[in-house]
Design a protein around this motif. Structure first.
Motif, short mmCIF file in Angstrom:
data_model
loop_
_atom_site.label_atom_id
_atom_site.label_comp_id
_atom_site.label_asym_id
_atom_site.label_seq_id
_atom_site.Cartn_x
_atom_site.Cartn_y
_atom_site.Cartn_z
N ASP A 225 0.80 -1.22 0.00
CA ASP A 225 0.00 0.00 0.00
C ASP A 225 0.83 1.27 0.00
N ARG A 226 2.00 1.22 0.59
CA ARG A 226 2.81 2.44 0.70
C ARG A 226 4.06 2.39 -0.19
N VAL A 227 4.88 1.35 -0.02
CA VAL A 227 6.16 1.30 -0.74
C VAL A 227 5.95 1.11 -2.23
N LEU A 228 5.25 0.06 -2.61
CA LEU A 228 5.07 -0.22 -4.04
C LEU A 228 4.26 0.88 -4.72
N ALA A 229 3.27 1.41 -4.01
CA ALA A 229 2.47 2.49 -4.58
C ALA A 229 3.33 3.73 -4.82
N ALA A 230 4.22 4.05 -3.89
CA ALA A 230 5.10 5.21 -4.04
C ALA A 230 6.05 5.03 -5.22
N ILE A 231 6.58 3.82 -5.38
CA ILE A 231 7.50 3.56 -6.49
C ILE A 231 6.75 3.69 -7.82
N ASP A 232 5.54 3.16 -7.87
CA ASP A 232 4.74 3.27 -9.10
C ASP A 232 4.55 4.73 -9.50
N ASP A 233 4.30 5.58 -8.53
CA ASP A 233 4.11 7.01 -8.82
C ASP A 233 5.41 7.68 -9.25
N PHE A 234 6.53 7.17 -8.75
CA PHE A 234 7.84 7.83 -8.94
C PHE A 234 8.50 7.46 -10.27
N HIS A 235 8.29 6.24 -10.75
CA HIS A 235 8.89 5.76 -12.00
C HIS A 235 10.43 5.88 -12.00
N PRO A 236 11.09 5.14 -11.11
CA PRO A 236 12.55 5.26 -11.02
C PRO A 236 13.28 4.59 -12.19
N ASP A 237 14.50 5.06 -12.43
CA ASP A 237 15.38 4.45 -13.43
C ASP A 237 16.19 3.29 -12.84
N LEU A 238 16.22 3.21 -11.52
CA LEU A 238 17.00 2.19 -10.81
C LEU A 238 16.34 1.99 -9.45
N ILE A 239 16.28 0.72 -9.00
CA ILE A 239 15.84 0.42 -7.63
C ILE A 239 17.02 -0.16 -6.87
N LEU A 240 17.33 0.46 -5.74
CA LEU A 240 18.33 -0.05 -4.81
C LEU A 240 17.60 -0.58 -3.58
N ILE A 241 18.05 -1.73 -3.07
CA ILE A 241 17.47 -2.28 -1.86
C ILE A 241 18.50 -2.19 -0.73
N SER A 242 18.11 -1.57 0.37
CA SER A 242 18.87 -1.70 1.62
C SER A 242 18.30 -2.93 2.32
N ALA A 243 18.96 -4.05 2.11
CA ALA A 243 18.40 -5.36 2.47
C ALA A 243 18.91 -5.79 3.84
N GLY A 244 18.22 -5.34 4.87
CA GLY A 244 18.48 -5.85 6.21
C GLY A 244 17.53 -7.00 6.49
N PHE A 245 18.01 -7.99 7.24
CA PHE A 245 17.18 -9.16 7.51
C PHE A 245 16.90 -9.33 9.01
N ASP A 246 16.93 -8.20 9.73
CA ASP A 246 16.69 -8.24 11.17
C ASP A 246 15.22 -8.09 11.53
N ALA A 247 14.33 -8.02 10.54
CA ALA A 247 12.90 -8.14 10.83
C ALA A 247 12.48 -9.61 10.92
N HIS A 248 13.43 -10.53 10.76
CA HIS A 248 13.16 -11.96 10.93
C HIS A 248 12.79 -12.25 12.38
N HIS A 249 11.90 -13.20 12.58
CA HIS A 249 11.38 -13.44 13.94
C HIS A 249 12.45 -13.91 14.91
N ARG A 250 13.57 -14.43 14.43
CA ARG A 250 14.63 -14.91 15.32
C ARG A 250 15.57 -13.79 15.78
N ASP A 251 15.50 -12.63 15.15
CA ASP A 251 16.51 -11.61 15.40
C ASP A 251 16.43 -11.07 16.83
N PRO A 252 17.58 -10.88 17.49
CA PRO A 252 17.57 -10.43 18.90
C PRO A 252 17.39 -8.93 19.08
N LEU A 253 17.48 -8.13 18.03
CA LEU A 253 17.48 -6.68 18.19
C LEU A 253 16.14 -6.03 17.89
N ALA A 254 15.11 -6.82 17.60
CA ALA A 254 13.82 -6.23 17.26
C ALA A 254 12.72 -7.25 17.51
#
Length: 309
Positions: A225-254
């Motif tokens: 609803d927010r991220v993909l919709a914003a990208i659709d409106d923006f029409h970027p020439d490149l997508i970069l991902i800051s790919a953190g994996f600490d939203a995983h249920h096992r992670d100790p910091l969140a």
């Protein structure tokens, strides 16, 4: 489909204090997973050393000199209570930047369909004038600026699904109309930024905060609803991902409860978007993820989706 993987042994030589969550074992665990036969088609490239001048695309020279001045000849030195450096830390950061910029070259020149940079230290907490949160320089921001300067990209989207808000990336691009920054993250949580109403001077900051104990369903809804919709409106020439994996249920910091399939799903959605809007140009950069099993399994699923298309 060619997916290029950048890494380097120098990333293991950025040493942190005993017990620190951002440690060399993070990459060792990931590379152990990537030994499986299913990853044999990966195009594995040694990360090149970046041009130190490109750090200046996102950070002032006085700040760069200040970080370099913290590098010790032996042992460890503290930049802040969370962020430490060792003798090889500056070199590791340079190779992380070099790999990110080389990956940008790959997707613009067509030498790879997409790329994943398995590097450390991470970067998304590094503000214009401040190293913090385990981060020295903002690799994603530098790569975005590099794409603009080297390849003439007019609009770039940075999507950050690390569980901690990328305050540094938001700071660097707050007043920039040419870079869209989108983030899903737990809130409240370190570093305390990332509220819905933080939208930047040109409306190009899109935050989608999640609450403690949210699940993949909540994440996917916010992402659609927010991220993909914003990208659709923006029409970027490149997508970069800051790919953190600490939203995983096992992670100790969140306290977000994602599983590997959630990262696979988000990767697929961004690949579809890149194919539709961005000439199939997609580059992913490793950020956080501190449970070794959760990190390696999630990053493995992410890379496998990049390979499968």
């Amino acid at each position: 489909m060619t997916t290029r993987l950048y890494s380097h042994d120098i990333f293991l030589e950025h040493i942190t204090p005993p017990g620190h969550p951002e440690r060399p074992d993070r990459l060792r665990a990931l590379h152990e997973v990537l030994k499986a036969d299913i990853f044999d088609p990966l195009d594995r490239i040694e990360a090149p050393r970046g041009d130190a001048m490109t750090i200046g695309y996102a950070h002032p020279q006085a700040f760069i000199r200040r970080v370099e001045g913290h590098i010790p000849e032996t042992g460890l030195a503290q930049i802040d209570e969370d962020t430490s450096v060792s003798p090889k830390s500056f070199e590791a950061a340079l190779h992380a930047i070099g790999a990110a910029n080389a990956a940008v070259d790959d997707v613009f020149l067509g030498t790879a369909d997409n790329a994943f940079v398995a590097a450390r230290p991470p970067g998304h907490h590094a503000e214009t004038n401040r190293a913090m949160g385990f981060c020295l320089f903002n690799t994603a921001a530098i790569a975005a600026r590099y794409a603009q300067r080297k390849h003439g990209a007019e609009r770039i989207a940075i999507v950050d699904w690390d569980v901690h808000h990328g305050n540094g990336t938001q700071d660097i691009f707050w007043a920039d109309h040419s870079v869209l920054y989108c983030s899903t993250h737990q809130m409240p949580l370190y570093p305390g930024t990332g509220a819905l109403e933080e939208t930047g001077e040109h409306g190009t900051i899109c935050n989608a905060p999640l609450r403690a104990h949210d699940t993949g369903d909540h994440f996917r809804e916010a992402f659609r609803d927010r991220v993909l919709a914003a990208i659709d409106d923006f029409h970027p020439d490149l997508i970069l991902i800051s790919a953190g994996f600490d939203a995983h249920h096992r992670d100790p910091l969140a306290e977000i409860n994602l599983v590997e399939d959630d990262f696979d799903w988000a990767t697929g959605k961004l690949m579809e978007t890149a194919d539709r809007l961005s000439g199939n140009r997609l580059v992913s950069l490793l950020e956080g993820g501190y449970d070794l099993q959760g990190l390696s399994a999630s990053a493995g699923a992410h890379i496998l989706r990049l390979m499968r298309g």
